[in-house]
Design a protein around this motif. Sequence first.
Motif, PDB file in Angstrom:
ATOM      1  N   ILE A 170       0.879  -1.114  -0.017  1.00 53.16           N
ATOM      2  CA  ILE A 170       0.174  -0.130   0.051  1.00 53.16           C
ATOM      3  C   ILE A 170       0.762   1.345  -0.028  1.00 53.16           C
ATOM      4  O   ILE A 170       1.702   1.311   0.974  1.00 53.16           O
ATOM      5  CB  ILE A 170      -0.901  -0.234   1.306  1.00 53.16           C
ATOM      6  CG1 ILE A 170      -1.638  -1.030   1.244  1.00 53.16           C
ATOM      7  CG2 ILE A 170      -1.718   1.130   1.240  1.00 53.16           C
ATOM      8  CD1 ILE A 170      -2.469  -1.300   2.461  1.00 53.16           C
ATOM      9  N   PRO A 171       0.884   2.183  -0.945  1.00 53.26           N
ATOM     10  CA  PRO A 171       1.727   3.195  -1.008  1.00 53.26           C
ATOM     11  C   PRO A 171       1.210   4.570  -0.326  1.00 53.26           C
ATOM     12  O   PRO A 171       0.123   4.495   0.367  1.00 53.26           O
ATOM     13  CB  PRO A 171       1.834   3.571  -2.446  1.00 53.26           C
ATOM     14  CG  PRO A 171       0.341   3.216  -3.153  1.00 53.26           C
ATOM     15  CD  PRO A 171      -0.145   2.244  -2.315  1.00 53.26           C
ATOM     16  N   VAL A 172       1.878   5.493  -0.388  1.00 52.70           N
ATOM     17  CA  VAL A 172       1.531   6.859   0.212  1.00 52.70           C
ATOM     18  C   VAL A 172       1.926   6.825   1.740  1.00 52.70           C
ATOM     19  O   VAL A 172       1.344   6.205   2.667  1.00 52.70           O
ATOM     20  CB  VAL A 172       0.019   7.262   0.154  1.00 52.70           C
ATOM     21  CG1 VAL A 172      -0.216   8.619   0.661  1.00 52.70           C
ATOM     22  CG2 VAL A 172      -0.319   7.406  -1.438  1.00 52.70           C
ATOM     23  N   SER A 173       2.476   7.872   2.073  1.00 52.60           N
ATOM     24  CA  SER A 173       3.081   8.211   3.501  1.00 52.60           C
ATOM     25  C   SER A 173       2.612   9.077   4.365  1.00 52.60           C
ATOM     26  O   SER A 173       2.732   8.895   5.323  1.00 52.60           O
ATOM     27  CB  SER A 173       4.831   8.524   3.253  1.00 52.60           C
ATOM     28  OG  SER A 173       5.005   9.709   2.609  1.00 52.60           O
ATOM     29  N   ASP A 174       1.893  10.093   3.925  1.00 52.50           N
ATOM     30  CA  ASP A 174       1.331  11.086   4.518  1.00 52.50           C
ATOM     31  C   ASP A 174      -0.335  11.162   4.758  1.00 52.50           C
ATOM     32  O   ASP A 174      -0.886  11.040   3.800  1.00 52.50           O
ATOM     33  CB  ASP A 174       1.742  12.559   3.934  1.00 52.50           C
ATOM     34  CG  ASP A 174       3.249  12.955   3.978  1.00 52.50           C
ATOM     35  OD1 ASP A 174       3.971  11.940   4.108  1.00 52.50           O
ATOM     36  OD2 ASP A 174       3.713  13.902   3.713  1.00 52.50           O
ATOM     37  N   GLY A 175      -0.564  11.467   6.043  1.00 54.29           N
ATOM     38  CA  GLY A 175      -2.179  11.578   5.943  1.00 54.29           C
ATOM     39  C   GLY A 175      -2.460  11.736   7.555  1.00 54.29           C
ATOM     40  O   GLY A 175      -1.493  11.745   8.525  1.00 54.29           O
ATOM     41  N   VAL A 176      -3.871  11.931   7.701  1.00 56.52           N
ATOM     42  CA  VAL A 176      -4.346  12.093   9.102  1.00 56.52           C
ATOM     43  C   VAL A 176      -5.513  11.388   9.226  1.00 56.52           C
ATOM     44  O   VAL A 176      -6.259  11.069   8.294  1.00 56.52           O
ATOM     45  CB  VAL A 176      -4.637  13.685   9.284  1.00 56.52           C
ATOM     46  CG1 VAL A 176      -5.740  14.151   8.517  1.00 56.52           C
ATOM     47  CG2 VAL A 176      -5.076  13.895  10.470  1.00 56.52           C
ATOM     48  N   GLY A 177      -5.782  10.901  10.354  1.00 58.55           N
ATOM     49  CA  GLY A 177      -7.008  10.076  10.742  1.00 58.55           C
ATOM     50  C   GLY A 177      -7.345  10.299  12.107  1.00 58.55           C
ATOM     51  O   GLY A 177      -6.899  10.918  13.084  1.00 58.55           O
ATOM     52  N   GLU A 178      -8.292   9.454  12.533  1.00 62.01           N
ATOM     53  CA  GLU A 178      -8.805   9.383  13.941  1.00 62.01           C
ATOM     54  C   GLU A 178      -8.697   8.012  14.491  1.00 62.01           C
ATOM     55  O   GLU A 178      -9.027   7.004  14.016  1.00 62.01           O
ATOM     56  CB  GLU A 178     -10.576   9.582  13.678  1.00 62.01           C
ATOM     57  CG  GLU A 178     -11.145   9.537  14.947  1.00 62.01           C
ATOM     58  CD  GLU A 178     -12.721   9.617  14.743  1.00 62.01           C
ATOM     59  OE1 GLU A 178     -13.338   9.342  15.855  1.00 62.01           O
ATOM     60  OE2 GLU A 178     -13.116  10.004  13.567  1.00 62.01           O
ATOM     61  N   VAL A 179      -8.353   8.074  15.647  1.00 60.54           N
ATOM     62  CA  VAL A 179      -7.956   6.872  16.550  1.00 60.54           C
ATOM     63  C   VAL A 179      -9.523   6.210  16.879  1.00 60.54           C
ATOM     64  O   VAL A 179     -10.274   6.902  17.413  1.00 60.54           O
ATOM     65  CB  VAL A 179      -7.225   7.099  17.935  1.00 60.54           C
ATOM     66  CG1 VAL A 179      -7.221   5.893  18.424  1.00 60.54           C
ATOM     67  CG2 VAL A 179      -5.758   7.520  17.342  1.00 60.54           C
ATOM     68  N   LEU A 232       7.441   0.035   4.520  1.00 60.10           N
ATOM     69  CA  LEU A 232       6.443  -0.301   5.357  1.00 60.10           C
ATOM     70  C   LEU A 232       5.286   0.044   4.440  1.00 60.10           C
ATOM     71  O   LEU A 232       5.119   0.983   3.473  1.00 60.10           O
ATOM     72  CB  LEU A 232       6.447   0.355   6.312  1.00 60.10           C
ATOM     73  CG  LEU A 232       7.516   0.220   7.582  1.00 60.10           C
ATOM     74  CD1 LEU A 232       7.100   0.871   8.636  1.00 60.10           C
ATOM     75  CD2 LEU A 232       7.529  -1.190   7.931  1.00 60.10           C
ATOM     76  N   ASN A 233       4.040  -0.782   4.729  1.00 59.90           N
ATOM     77  CA  ASN A 233       2.807  -0.308   3.886  1.00 59.90           C
ATOM     78  C   ASN A 233       2.469   1.184   4.531  1.00 59.90           C
ATOM     79  O   ASN A 233       2.664   1.591   5.564  1.00 59.90           O
ATOM     80  CB  ASN A 233       1.662  -1.140   4.449  1.00 59.90           C
ATOM     81  CG  ASN A 233       1.464  -2.517   3.588  1.00 59.90           C
ATOM     82  OD1 ASN A 233       1.742  -2.422   2.459  1.00 59.90           O
ATOM     83  ND2 ASN A 233       1.321  -3.662   4.182  1.00 59.90           N
ATOM     84  N   GLY A 234       1.737   1.841   3.409  1.00 62.49           N
ATOM     85  CA  GLY A 234       1.404   3.234   3.509  1.00 62.49           C
ATOM     86  C   GLY A 234       0.128   3.419   4.147  1.00 62.49           C
ATOM     87  O   GLY A 234      -0.750   2.628   4.592  1.00 62.49           O
ATOM     88  N   LEU A 235      -0.599   4.651   3.520  1.00 64.60           N
ATOM     89  CA  LEU A 235      -1.713   5.157   4.167  1.00 64.60           C
ATOM     90  C   LEU A 235      -2.729   5.027   3.126  1.00 64.60           C
ATOM     91  O   LEU A 235      -3.973   5.817   3.523  1.00 64.60           O
ATOM     92  CB  LEU A 235      -1.434   6.370   4.785  1.00 64.60           C
ATOM     93  CG  LEU A 235      -0.497   6.493   5.772  1.00 64.60           C
ATOM     94  CD1 LEU A 235      -0.336   7.701   6.430  1.00 64.60           C
ATOM     95  CD2 LEU A 235      -0.644   5.494   6.985  1.00 64.60           C
ATOM     96  N   LEU A 236      -2.680   4.556   1.980  1.00 64.86           N
ATOM     97  CA  LEU A 236      -3.844   4.740   0.958  1.00 64.86           C
ATOM     98  C   LEU A 236      -4.870   3.655   1.279  1.00 64.86           C
ATOM     99  O   LEU A 236      -4.904   2.742   0.468  1.00 64.86           O
ATOM    100  CB  LEU A 236      -3.361   4.891  -0.390  1.00 64.86           C
ATOM    101  CG  LEU A 236      -4.373   5.316  -1.669  1.00 64.86           C
ATOM    102  CD1 LEU A 236      -4.709   6.713  -1.136  1.00 64.86           C
ATOM    103  CD2 LEU A 236      -3.306   5.358  -3.011  1.00 64.86           C
TER     104      LEU A 236
END
Length: 339
Positions: free
Chosen positions: A60-69, A111-115
Amino acid sequence: MKVYEINGEFGIDRLKASDRPIPVPRSNEVLIKMHAVSLNARDLGVIDGFYNPNLSTSLIPVSDGVGEVVSLGENSNKFKIGDRVSGIFTQSWITGEPTQQNWVSTLGSPLNGLLAEFVVLPEEGLVHVPERLTDIEAATLPCAGVTAWHALIEEGKIKAGDTVVVQGTGGVSLFALQFAKLYGATVIVTSSSDEKLNRAKEIGADFGINYKQTPEWDKAVLALTEGRGADHIVDLGGSATLNRSISALRVGGHISLIGGLSGFRVEGFDIIPAIVRKARLQAINVGSRDMFEAMNFAIEHSRFHPIVDSVYPFERAVDALQYLMKGSYFGKVVISFKQ
């Protein structure tokens, strides 16, 4: 859950949307429901096979992101349910100087990313994001923001009255422009587009140099600084810009080596000007968790807002990557998971 993954074939057109089970956090891990991710040039390199041409497993690509726990693993106490968080780019680089071992812990490769709609990350590899930023804005911080902060604040030690040259108007460049102005520096931006130079001035740039119209932009920098040269140059061009960056530098000045938009090998590198200027060349590879948290503190206590070029829905992630590849953006390209 829905994810995008590289699975045996490289190239944006071969990036596959697929289903995976929602992961379960283990001890000292948290489950994050992703809200938004932002794109970097590195993501294109990962998807095209530049960074790991021998990739043997799906990624899974893409390194940057934001989310909710949304769920906590056993012994996880750094965050609580509902907290907005971002993963640090190099998951094991917490503080101090990095080591060779740190480079195997970068998100989005290896490592797997955030997409993906949900991700699990160690709580030590996360930071709270500034409350005053939207999810779209906060998603831009982990690579571009931290890289610019590392270059100018951590290594460059810029101060009021310094002159900073920023190359281009992509994510790192605009973060560097904004951080430099936050610290009271004079900023010179170079670009091939007068339109982008005018937009850079609207967000604080003091001067703009069109390097297509003025190929010897280093001489223009010297003229603007009355022959002294710039205190700090954020070099993203690589092979085509480094010699001119040195030429435009003041004696004892600092160059941050960040990108290689024109290539990563500098032919005909002239050492003498670097010696004459006592040039300090510092390569920058994003930054640590400590740097991320220091940057977030500064953002939280200022009027700072990241510059976002465009926002795509999750189902159009491939379109967003294709747009990034064209290179016409001003600021960050973001993908939103929210409907």
